[in-house]
Scaffold this motif. Structure first.
Motif, PDB file in Angstrom:
ATOM      1  N   LYS A  53      49.753  33.742  25.692  1.00 13.50           N
ATOM      2  CA  LYS A  53      51.037  33.895  25.002  1.00 13.50           C
ATOM      3  C   LYS A  53      50.982  35.050  24.002  1.00 13.50           C
ATOM      4  CE  LYS A  53      54.279  31.289  22.096  1.00 13.50           C
ATOM      5  NZ  LYS A  53      54.636  29.955  21.585  1.00 13.50           N
ATOM      6  N   LEU A  54      49.845  35.175  23.315  1.00 15.77           N
ATOM      7  CA  LEU A  54      49.688  36.265  22.350  1.00 15.77           C
ATOM      8  C   LEU A  54      49.615  37.627  23.022  1.00 15.77           C
ATOM      9  CD1 LEU A  54      46.996  34.751  19.916  1.00 15.77           C
ATOM     10  CD2 LEU A  54      49.484  34.699  19.677  1.00 15.77           C
ATOM     11  N   GLY A  55      49.299  37.661  24.311  1.00 15.75           N
ATOM     12  CA  GLY A  55      49.122  38.938  24.988  1.00 15.75           C
ATOM     13  C   GLY A  55      47.724  39.493  24.837  1.00 15.75           C
ATOM     14  N   VAL A  56      46.760  38.613  24.507  1.00 15.00           N
ATOM     15  CA  VAL A  56      45.380  39.042  24.293  1.00 15.00           C
ATOM     16  C   VAL A  56      44.564  38.905  25.575  1.00 15.00           C
ATOM     17  CG1 VAL A  56      43.234  38.485  23.071  1.00 15.00           C
ATOM     18  CG2 VAL A  56      45.409  38.560  21.826  1.00 15.00           C
ATOM     19  N   ALA A  57      44.614  37.734  26.199  1.00 16.94           N
ATOM     20  CA  ALA A  57      43.793  37.458  27.374  1.00 16.94           C
ATOM     21  C   ALA A  57      44.669  37.356  28.619  1.00 16.94           C
ATOM     22  CB  ALA A  57      42.996  36.171  27.175  1.00 16.94           C
ATOM     23  N   GLU A  58      44.043  37.598  29.782  1.00 19.84           N
ATOM     24  CA  GLU A  58      44.780  37.580  31.042  1.00 19.84           C
ATOM     25  C   GLU A  58      43.980  36.844  32.112  1.00 19.84           C
ATOM     26  OE1 GLU A  58      47.200  41.655  31.400  1.00 19.84           O
ATOM     27  OE2 GLU A  58      45.031  41.952  31.289  1.00 19.84           O
ATOM     28  N   PRO A  59      44.660  36.068  32.955  1.00 19.65           N
ATOM     29  CA  PRO A  59      44.019  35.476  34.124  1.00 19.65           C
ATOM     30  C   PRO A  59      44.112  36.418  35.324  1.00 19.65           C
ATOM     31  CG  PRO A  59      46.201  34.554  33.834  1.00 19.65           C
ATOM     32  CD  PRO A  59      46.016  35.560  32.724  1.00 19.65           C
ATOM     33  N   LEU A  60      43.591  35.969  36.436  1.00 23.18           N
ATOM     34  CA  LEU A  60      43.646  36.799  37.645  1.00 23.18           C
ATOM     35  C   LEU A  60      45.074  37.026  38.113  1.00 23.18           C
ATOM     36  CD1 LEU A  60      40.728  35.422  39.884  1.00 23.18           C
ATOM     37  CD2 LEU A  60      40.779  37.513  38.501  1.00 23.18           C
ATOM     38  N   VAL A  61      45.905  35.997  37.954  1.00 17.76           N
ATOM     39  CA  VAL A  61      47.260  36.029  38.516  1.00 17.76           C
ATOM     40  C   VAL A  61      48.274  35.975  37.380  1.00 17.76           C
ATOM     41  CG1 VAL A  61      48.884  34.856  40.056  1.00 17.76           C
ATOM     42  CG2 VAL A  61      46.441  34.897  40.615  1.00 17.76           C
ATOM     43  N   GLY A  72      48.011  40.370  38.696  1.00 17.60           N
ATOM     44  CA  GLY A  72      47.535  40.501  37.325  1.00 17.60           C
ATOM     45  C   GLY A  72      46.227  41.262  37.357  1.00 17.60           C
ATOM     46  N   LEU A  73      45.130  40.631  36.959  1.00 15.71           N
ATOM     47  CA  LEU A  73      43.827  41.274  37.128  1.00 15.71           C
ATOM     48  C   LEU A  73      43.443  41.345  38.596  1.00 15.71           C
ATOM     49  CD1 LEU A  73      41.784  39.796  34.144  1.00 15.71           C
ATOM     50  CD2 LEU A  73      42.955  41.999  34.294  1.00 15.71           C
ATOM     51  N   ALA A  74      44.033  40.490  39.400  1.00 17.17           N
ATOM     52  CA  ALA A  74      43.908  40.605  40.855  1.00 17.17           C
ATOM     53  C   ALA A  74      45.191  41.190  41.414  1.00 17.17           C
ATOM     54  CB  ALA A  74      43.632  39.243  41.482  1.00 17.17           C
ATOM     55  N   THR A  75      45.064  42.076  42.389  1.00 20.89           N
ATOM     56  CA  THR A  75      46.244  42.729  42.962  1.00 20.89           C
ATOM     57  C   THR A  75      46.738  42.041  44.221  1.00 20.89           C
ATOM     58  OG1 THR A  75      44.808  44.260  44.160  1.00 20.89           O
ATOM     59  CG2 THR A  75      45.632  44.976  42.003  1.00 20.89           C
ATOM     60  N   SER A  76      45.882  41.260  44.877  1.00 21.09           N
ATOM     61  CA  SER A  76      46.295  40.563  46.095  1.00 21.09           C
ATOM     62  C   SER A  76      45.371  39.386  46.340  1.00 21.09           C
ATOM     63  CB  SER A  76      46.266  41.512  47.300  1.00 21.09           C
ATOM     64  OG  SER A  76      44.945  41.949  47.566  1.00 21.09           O
ATOM     65  N   PHE A  86      40.369  37.028  46.486  1.00 11.86           N
ATOM     66  CA  PHE A  86      41.116  37.772  45.473  1.00 11.86           C
ATOM     67  C   PHE A  86      40.531  39.181  45.344  1.00 11.86           C
ATOM     68  CE2 PHE A  86      41.833  33.368  44.533  1.00 11.86           C
ATOM     69  CZ  PHE A  86      43.139  33.307  44.054  1.00 11.86           C
ATOM     70  N   VAL A  87      41.386  40.165  45.496  1.00  8.69           N
ATOM     71  CA  VAL A  87      40.984  41.563  45.324  1.00  8.69           C
ATOM     72  C   VAL A  87      41.361  41.996  43.912  1.00  8.69           C
ATOM     73  CG1 VAL A  87      41.284  43.932  46.137  1.00  8.69           C
ATOM     74  CG2 VAL A  87      41.281  42.033  47.782  1.00  8.69           C
ATOM     75  N   LEU A  88      40.385  42.508  43.171  1.00 13.85           N
ATOM     76  CA  LEU A  88      40.591  42.833  41.763  1.00 13.85           C
ATOM     77  C   LEU A  88      41.210  44.219  41.596  1.00 13.85           C
ATOM     78  CD1 LEU A  88      37.246  41.495  40.263  1.00 13.85           C
ATOM     79  CD2 LEU A  88      39.403  40.281  40.639  1.00 13.85           C
ATOM     80  N   ARG A  89      41.875  44.391  40.471  1.00 10.81           N
ATOM     81  CA  ARG A  89      42.515  45.665  40.127  1.00 10.81           C
ATOM     82  C   ARG A  89      41.440  46.683  39.732  1.00 10.81           C
ATOM     83  NH1 ARG A  89      47.711  46.727  38.917  1.00 10.81           N
ATOM     84  NH2 ARG A  89      48.183  44.476  38.825  1.00 10.81           N
ATOM     85  N   GLU A  90      41.512  47.848  40.296  1.00 10.37           N
ATOM     86  CA  GLU A  90      40.542  48.902  39.995  1.00 10.37           C
ATOM     87  C   GLU A  90      40.820  49.525  38.630  1.00 10.37           C
ATOM     88  OE1 GLU A  90      37.990  49.873  41.824  1.00 10.37           O
ATOM     89  OE2 GLU A  90      38.375  48.934  43.779  1.00 10.37           O
ATOM     90  N   GLY A  91      39.761  49.940  37.945  1.00 16.03           N
ATOM     91  CA  GLY A  91      39.884  50.734  36.731  1.00 16.03           C
ATOM     92  C   GLY A  91      40.221  49.977  35.477  1.00 16.03           C
TER      93      GLY A  91
END
Length: 500
Positions: A53-61, A72-76, A86-91
Motif C-alpha cells: 500500500k505504501l508503494g515500497v514493496a512489490e510482489p511478482l504479480v 509486476g516483477l514478473a512479466t508473464s 513465472f518469467v521475471l522482468r529484466e533490468g
C-alpha cells in the motif's frame, strides 16, 4: 447496556512525535494513515500488505483496478499442471542495487513459506518455488491451483533483496525492496520516511518524499488534515463528512469497498454455541436502520457476507427487526425475564463507525431482552483473545477480498474448520467441502456460484451477522492524485503529489 471503555478522542496532534508540518521542500508530502504496522513490517503478518500500500514493496504479480492480475516483477506466467512458470522482468534492481533475479525471488518466497504462520494467501497449498534459469521461477503446488497468480499478488509475498534475509533476523524493508518509494526510516508504529526511487522500473513516484504518520484516532486524523499538518488522510469520521465537503481547500472522496462490518459470535462456547441464540440476535437487529439512520447512509445494509461491490454479492435489503420473533427464539433457548441473556460486545476505534454501531446494536438487542456490555479497545490486544475463543460478540470490519482479490481466501481463512482467522469458530464439513471445490474450479461464473452458495450457508447457519457494507473515505488538502481502490490491495501513496 453498560459501556466499560468509551472511545477517548485524542485531540492533540502528533506533531512532536512525527516532526510537525507537512513537508514542502523538495516536493514532499505528509500523510495520516489509520493502521500502523502490526509486527514491525513482518511479511508473515499483514505488514507485507501495508508495504505494498505504501508503494515500497512489490510482489511478482500486480493488479489492475478491477483486481485482475497484470505484470509486476514478473512479466508473464503460464500454468503447466500443478506448477506455474513465472518469467521475471529484466533490468529491475532492489533499492540496495542488487538485481532482481530468480535466486532472489526464491530466497524471498522460501522465507515466508518457512515461517511458523505462512501468509494466508499461500498457506496450505503445498507451494514450493525453484529457480529455472536466471530469470524464470517455477512455483509448484500439491494440486493444480487455478488462482496462483492472484495469490502471488498478495503484499505478503513481496520480494526483498537477498541482503534482507542474510542476517537471520526479521527482514527489514529499509533499502531492500523494489517499489517506486524507498523506505529510509522507521519510527516504530508512529511513522516512516519514504523517498522516491529514481531507478524504479515503472512510473516514478509523484512525490520526492513522503512522511508517513500512523494516527489511529479518526478525529485526530481529521484535525491533522484541517490544520495542514498532513496533506492526505484516510478513514475519516462520518461526522466530518459535511464539513470537509464544504471546505474548498479539501478534496473529499467517498467510495465503495469490498468490506463488511460483521457482528461475530463465538460458537465455541455458550450462549452462541446454540444456533437459536445466534438466530435471535440476527432477528433482533434492524440492519436497514443501522445503515441508513445510524451511519447516515454512508454504508449499505448487509444481507449476507458479500455486498454489491462484487458481481456475486447480495443486493437485496435484509429483513427488518422482528423483536417478538427474537424473544421467542431466546425463550426456546432458556432466556427471558427470569433469566436474561447478558453478553459482552467488543470492538475497536480505528474504524470510526464501529463504536457508533456498537452502541446502536446494543440498544436494538436490549429491546429484545439482551443486556450488552460494550468494550472499545485496541484491536491488537483483542485479536489474540477473539481468535482463542475468549469472547462473546466481536464487531469487526473485514475485507472479503482479504490478501488477494479472490473470495476463496476469506471463505477458507475465516470459516473453514482449519481457518487461520476463524473468529466465529464455525466448523462445518459440508461448508469445507463446498470451499474445497474452489481449488479446482477455474470458470469465473462457476466460482461466483460457489461464492453465493457459501454465503447462503453462512446465513442459514447464522454464522455471525453481516451488519453493513461500509464506504471508504479519504481527503486531500494541498495534495492531489488520490485514486480510490475499493479492493484496498493496490499502492496508494506513489501517485500522491504536492498540489501546484
Amino acid at each position: 447496556m453498560r459501556l466499560l471503555a468509551p472511545l477517548v478522542v485524542v485531540l492533540a496532534l502528533l506533531v512532536s512525535a512525527c516532526g510537525g508540518g507537512a513537508p514542502s521542500s523538495g516536493g514532499g508530502i505528509a500523510v495520516a494513515l489509520q493502521f500502523p504496522p502490526r509486527a514491525g513490517y513482518a511479511f508473515d503478518a499483514d505488514d507485507g500488505a501495508l508495504l505494498t500500500k505504501l508503494g515500497v514493496a512489490e510482489p511478482l504479480v500486480a493488479l489492475d483496478r478491477q483486481g485482475d492480475p497484470v505484470p509486476g516483477l514478473a512479466t508473464s506466467w503460464t500454468q503447466e499442471g500443478s506448477s506455474w512458470r513465472f518469467v521475471l522482468r529484466e533490468g529491475v534492481t532492489f533499492h540496495d542495487g542488487a538485481p532482481v533475479d530468480a535466486n532472489a525471488v526464491v530466497t524471498a518466497l522460501t522465507y515466508v513459506l518457512g515461517r511458523p504462520a505462512p501468509p494466508r494467501a499461500i498457506k496450505g497449498i503445498g507451494l514450493q518455488v525453484a529457480a529455472e534459469g536466471p530469470m524464470t521461477v517455477r512455483a509448484t503446488t500439491t494440486a493444480p491451483d487455478p488462482v496462483l497468480p492472484l495469490r502471488l499478488s498478495s503484499g505478503t509475498t513481496s520480494i526483498l533483496s537477498p541482503a534482507a534475509y542474510a542476517t537471520g533476523q526479521q527482514p527489514s524493508p529499509i533499502g531492500t525492496a523494489t517499489g517506486p518509494l524507498r523506505m529510509t526510516e522507521i519510527r516504530g508504529t508512529e511513522g516512516a520516511t519514504l523517498e522516491r526511487n529514481d531507478g524504479y522500473w515503472g512510473p516514478k513516484a509523484a512525490s520526492a518524499r513522503v512522511d508517513v504518520r500512523y494516527v489511529t484516532d479518526p478525529q485526530t486524523r481529521e484535525l491533522a488534515l484541517r490544520s495542514g499538518d498532513v496533506g492526505f488522510a484516510e478513514g475519516l469520521p462520518e461526522t466530518s463528512k459535511a464539513g470537509l465537503q464544504a471546505d474548498p481547500s479539501v478534496t473529499f472522496t467517498e467510495f465503495p469497498s469490498a468490506r463488511t462490518i460483521l457482528l461475530q459470535l463465538n460458537q465455541s462456547a455458550p450462549p452462541f454455541a446454540d444456533v437459536r441464540v445466534r438466530k435471535a440476535v440476527t432477528t433482533a437487529l434492524d440492519r436497514n436502520v443501522l445503515a441508513n439512520q445510524v451511519l447516515g447512509g454512508s454504508a449499505l445494509p448487509a444481507s449476507d457476507l458479500f455486498g454489491p461491490a462484487v458481481p456475486y454479492g447480495a443486493t437485496q435489503a435484509p429483513p427488518a427487526a422482528d423483536v417478538p420473533g427474537a424473544q421467542a427464539l431466546l425463550a426456546q433457548a432458556g432466556f427471558g425475564p427470569a433469566n436474561p441473556l447478558r453478553v459482552r460486545l467488543w470492538t475497536f476505534p480505528n474504524r470510526p463507525e464501529l463504536p457508533v454501531l456498537a452502541q446502536a446494536i446494543a440498544s436494538q438487542l436490549q429491546a429484545a431482552g439482551v443486556d450488552t456490555e460494550i468494550t472499545v479497545g485496541q484491536y491488537d490486544a483483542q485479536e489474540p483473545e477473539v481468535l482463542a475463543g475468549r469472547y462473546d460478540m466481536f464487531l469487526n470490519s473485514r475485507s472479503y477480498l482479504s490478501d488477494y482479490p479472490d473470495a476463496a481466501s476469506t471463505l477458507s481463512s475465516d470459516y473453514t474448520c482449519g481457518g487461520s482467522y476463524a473468529i466465529d469458530r464455525y466448523c462445518s464439513p459440508a461448508f469445507d467441502a463446498l470451499v474445497a471445490q474452489l481449488g479446482i474450479v477455474t470458470d469465473p461464473a462457476a466460482r461466483a456460484q460457489l461464492y453465493r452458495q457459501a454465503a447462503g450457508m453462512l446465513t442459514t447457519d447464522a454464522v455471525g451477522v453481516p451488519i453493513v457494507h461500509p464506504r471508504n473515505t479519504a481527503a486531500e488538502k494541498g495534495v492531489t492524485g488520490f485514486v480510490p481502490d475499493p479492493l484496498d490491495l493496490r499502492p496508494v501513496l506513489p501517485v500522491l503529489a504536492p498540489a501546484g
